[in-house]
Design a protein around this motif. Structure first.
Motif, PDB file in Angstrom:
ATOM      1  N   GLN A  54       0.829  -1.207   0.000  1.00  0.00           N
ATOM      2  CA  GLN A  54       0.000   0.000   0.000  1.00  0.00           C
ATOM      3  C   GLN A  54       0.863   1.256   0.000  1.00  0.00           C
ATOM      4  OE1 GLN A  54      -2.906  -0.258   3.147  1.00  0.00           O
ATOM      5  NE2 GLN A  54      -4.035  -1.861   2.082  1.00  0.00           N
ATOM      6  N   GLN A  55       1.950   1.196   0.727  1.00  0.00           N
ATOM      7  CA  GLN A  55       2.828   2.356   0.782  1.00  0.00           C
ATOM      8  C   GLN A  55       3.471   2.622  -0.584  1.00  0.00           C
ATOM      9  OE1 GLN A  55       5.508   2.266   4.096  1.00  0.00           O
ATOM     10  NE2 GLN A  55       5.388   4.474   4.288  1.00  0.00           N
ATOM     11  N   GLU A  56       3.782   1.570  -1.320  1.00  0.00           N
ATOM     12  CA  GLU A  56       4.339   1.752  -2.665  1.00  0.00           C
ATOM     13  C   GLU A  56       3.351   2.493  -3.565  1.00  0.00           C
ATOM     14  OE1 GLU A  56       5.386  -2.242  -3.796  1.00  0.00           O
ATOM     15  OE2 GLU A  56       7.298  -2.161  -2.709  1.00  0.00           O
ATOM     16  N   LYS A  57       2.065   2.183  -3.418  1.00  0.00           N
ATOM     17  CA  LYS A  57       1.041   2.910  -4.177  1.00  0.00           C
ATOM     18  C   LYS A  57       1.044   4.382  -3.779  1.00  0.00           C
ATOM     19  CE  LYS A  57      -1.992  -1.095  -4.584  1.00  0.00           C
ATOM     20  NZ  LYS A  57      -3.195  -1.735  -4.061  1.00  0.00           N
ATOM     21  N   VAL A  69       3.646  16.470   2.191  1.00  0.00           N
ATOM     22  CA  VAL A  69       3.347  15.729   3.427  1.00  0.00           C
ATOM     23  C   VAL A  69       1.854  15.802   3.729  1.00  0.00           C
ATOM     24  CG1 VAL A  69       3.699  15.645   5.926  1.00  0.00           C
ATOM     25  CG2 VAL A  69       5.664  15.929   4.405  1.00  0.00           C
ATOM     26  N   MET A  70       1.251  16.980   3.593  1.00  0.00           N
ATOM     27  CA  MET A  70      -0.183  17.123   3.861  1.00  0.00           C
ATOM     28  C   MET A  70      -0.998  16.278   2.874  1.00  0.00           C
ATOM     29  SD  MET A  70      -0.372  18.843   6.595  1.00  0.00           S
ATOM     30  CE  MET A  70      -2.085  19.299   6.741  1.00  0.00           C
ATOM     31  N   PHE A  71      -0.566  16.247   1.619  1.00  0.00           N
ATOM     32  CA  PHE A  71      -1.232  15.411   0.615  1.00  0.00           C
ATOM     33  C   PHE A  71      -1.143  13.940   1.020  1.00  0.00           C
ATOM     34  CE2 PHE A  71      -0.535  12.646  -3.112  1.00  0.00           C
ATOM     35  CZ  PHE A  71      -1.793  12.730  -3.695  1.00  0.00           C
ATOM     36  N   MET A  72       0.055  13.511   1.407  1.00  0.00           N
ATOM     37  CA  MET A  72       0.255  12.110   1.777  1.00  0.00           C
ATOM     38  C   MET A  72      -0.568  11.743   3.022  1.00  0.00           C
ATOM     39  SD  MET A  72       2.268  10.743  -0.479  1.00  0.00           S
ATOM     40  CE  MET A  72       3.082   9.313   0.217  1.00  0.00           C
ATOM     41  N   LEU A  73      -0.625  12.637   3.996  1.00  0.00           N
ATOM     42  CA  LEU A  73      -1.440  12.368   5.188  1.00  0.00           C
ATOM     43  C   LEU A  73      -2.908  12.240   4.800  1.00  0.00           C
ATOM     44  CD1 LEU A  73       0.248  14.708   7.826  1.00  0.00           C
ATOM     45  CD2 LEU A  73       0.457  12.214   7.660  1.00  0.00           C
ATOM     46  N   GLY A  74      -3.344  13.065   3.853  1.00  0.00           N
ATOM     47  CA  GLY A  74      -4.711  12.982   3.367  1.00  0.00           C
ATOM     48  C   GLY A  74      -5.002  11.682   2.637  1.00  0.00           C
ATOM     49  N   GLN A  75      -3.985  11.111   1.995  1.00  0.00           N
ATOM     50  CA  GLN A  75      -4.149   9.859   1.253  1.00  0.00           C
ATOM     51  C   GLN A  75      -4.360   8.662   2.174  1.00  0.00           C
ATOM     52  OE1 GLN A  75      -4.918  11.290  -1.540  1.00  0.00           O
ATOM     53  NE2 GLN A  75      -3.910   9.692  -2.685  1.00  0.00           N
ATOM     54  N   PHE A  76      -3.951   8.783   3.430  1.00  0.00           N
ATOM     55  CA  PHE A  76      -4.077   7.646   4.344  1.00  0.00           C
ATOM     56  C   PHE A  76      -5.512   7.149   4.453  1.00  0.00           C
ATOM     57  CE2 PHE A  76       0.017   9.080   6.400  1.00  0.00           C
ATOM     58  CZ  PHE A  76       0.727   7.965   6.022  1.00  0.00           C
ATOM     59  N   SER A  77      -6.483   8.046   4.273  1.00  0.00           N
ATOM     60  CA  SER A  77      -7.880   7.617   4.399  1.00  0.00           C
ATOM     61  C   SER A  77      -8.240   6.573   3.337  1.00  0.00           C
ATOM     62  CB  SER A  77      -8.816   8.821   4.296  1.00  0.00           C
ATOM     63  OG  SER A  77      -8.704   9.419   3.016  1.00  0.00           O
ATOM     64  N   ARG A  78      -7.497   6.533   2.229  1.00  0.00           N
ATOM     65  CA  ARG A  78      -7.731   5.538   1.176  1.00  0.00           C
ATOM     66  C   ARG A  78      -7.077   4.199   1.505  1.00  0.00           C
ATOM     67  NH1 ARG A  78      -5.256   7.488  -3.666  1.00  0.00           N
ATOM     68  NH2 ARG A  78      -6.210   5.687  -4.641  1.00  0.00           N
ATOM     69  N   TYR A  79      -6.260   4.191   2.556  1.00  0.00           N
ATOM     70  CA  TYR A  79      -5.519   2.986   2.927  1.00  0.00           C
ATOM     71  C   TYR A  79      -5.756   2.698   4.415  1.00  0.00           C
ATOM     72  CZ  TYR A  79      -3.312   3.968  -1.526  1.00  0.00           C
ATOM     73  OH  TYR A  79      -3.098   4.216  -2.860  1.00  0.00           O
ATOM     74  N   PRO A  80      -6.916   2.107   4.744  1.00  0.00           N
ATOM     75  CA  PRO A  80      -7.257   1.917   6.163  1.00  0.00           C
ATOM     76  C   PRO A  80      -6.256   1.083   6.950  1.00  0.00           C
ATOM     77  CG  PRO A  80      -8.988   1.040   4.711  1.00  0.00           C
ATOM     78  CD  PRO A  80      -7.951   1.670   3.846  1.00  0.00           C
ATOM     79  N   LEU A  81      -5.597   0.123   6.290  1.00  0.00           N
ATOM     80  CA  LEU A  81      -4.612  -0.671   7.028  1.00  0.00           C
ATOM     81  C   LEU A  81      -3.476   0.220   7.516  1.00  0.00           C
ATOM     82  CD1 LEU A  81      -3.652  -3.726   7.738  1.00  0.00           C
ATOM     83  CD2 LEU A  81      -1.996  -3.234   5.958  1.00  0.00           C
TER      84      LEU A  81
END
Length: 197
Positions: free
Chosen positions: A66-69, A94-106
């Motif tokens: 998931q992190q690779e994605k 960094v703010m964009f990446m933190l926002g992306q976490f919601s797409r990766y619940p694990l």
């Protein structure tokens, strides 16, 4: 050890990844057993061990995938925003990446307790390999004029800690969480990113 055709290996591996992600996201790493994983995937316990030495290794494999994605999404973001100043580029990324976490619940479910557990259960070289992968991805920022004031391994650890803090603030209102992260990030970036390209 069971023998599988290449096609069977891929089918079983995908089942392990899919069901492992579902179980780990729903119940948490510590509460999921290998017996539950094999029941969900319909494979024998020996078959599980043909692919992974432990549930922690499976968890790490899913998280790294998931992190690779996310890293590829970061590169696309950097390309679109390359005109920003170095600190602003890092901050927005960094703010964009933190926002992306919601797409990766694990990944979003990884908190300090999970991290401590993984450090205790996984071999040191597995953890170090993951940190090296993160460092290699963060070095890509240099292609966009970002120069760090400290070693990339330090930058990596700082940003990993920021992500853990972000997850720990999940119970806060989004406005408050964003303000806290912005303040922390502004202070961090003044110390670790040179302003001039």
């Amino acid at each position: 050890m069971p023998r599988f055709s290449d096609n069977e290996k891929e089918v079983i591996r995908q089942r392990l990844l899919t069901e492992g992600e579902r179980l780990f996201t729903t119940f948490g790493l510590k509460k999921v057993s290998i017996d539950e994983i094999i029941a969900a995937t319909g494979i024998a316990k020996g078959s599980f061990y043909a692919f992974y030495p432990s549930k922690e290794h499976l968890f790490m494999d899913i998280a790294v995938s998931q992190q690779e994605k996310m890293w590829s999404e970061m590169v696309a973001f950097l390309q679109e925003h390359s005109d920003l100043s170095p600190r602003e580029l890092v901050k927005q990324t960094v703010m964009f990446m933190l926002g992306q976490f919601s797409r990766y619940p694990l990944i979003q479910s990884i908190d300090g307790d999970t991290t401590d557990y993984l450090f205790r259960k996984l071999p040191k070289e597995v953890i170090e390999a993951h940190t090296k992968d993160d460092s290699a991805e963060l070095l890509k920022l240099e292609q966009y004029g970002v120069h760090f004031t400290c070693d990339i391994s330090v930058v990596t650890k700082i940003l990993q800690m920021l992500a853990v803090n972000f997850f720990n603030l999940s119970q806060e209102e989004e406005k408050i969480r964003t303000e806290i992260i912005n303040i922390m990030l502004d202070g961090i970036l003044k110390e670790i990113v040179r302003e001039n390209k």
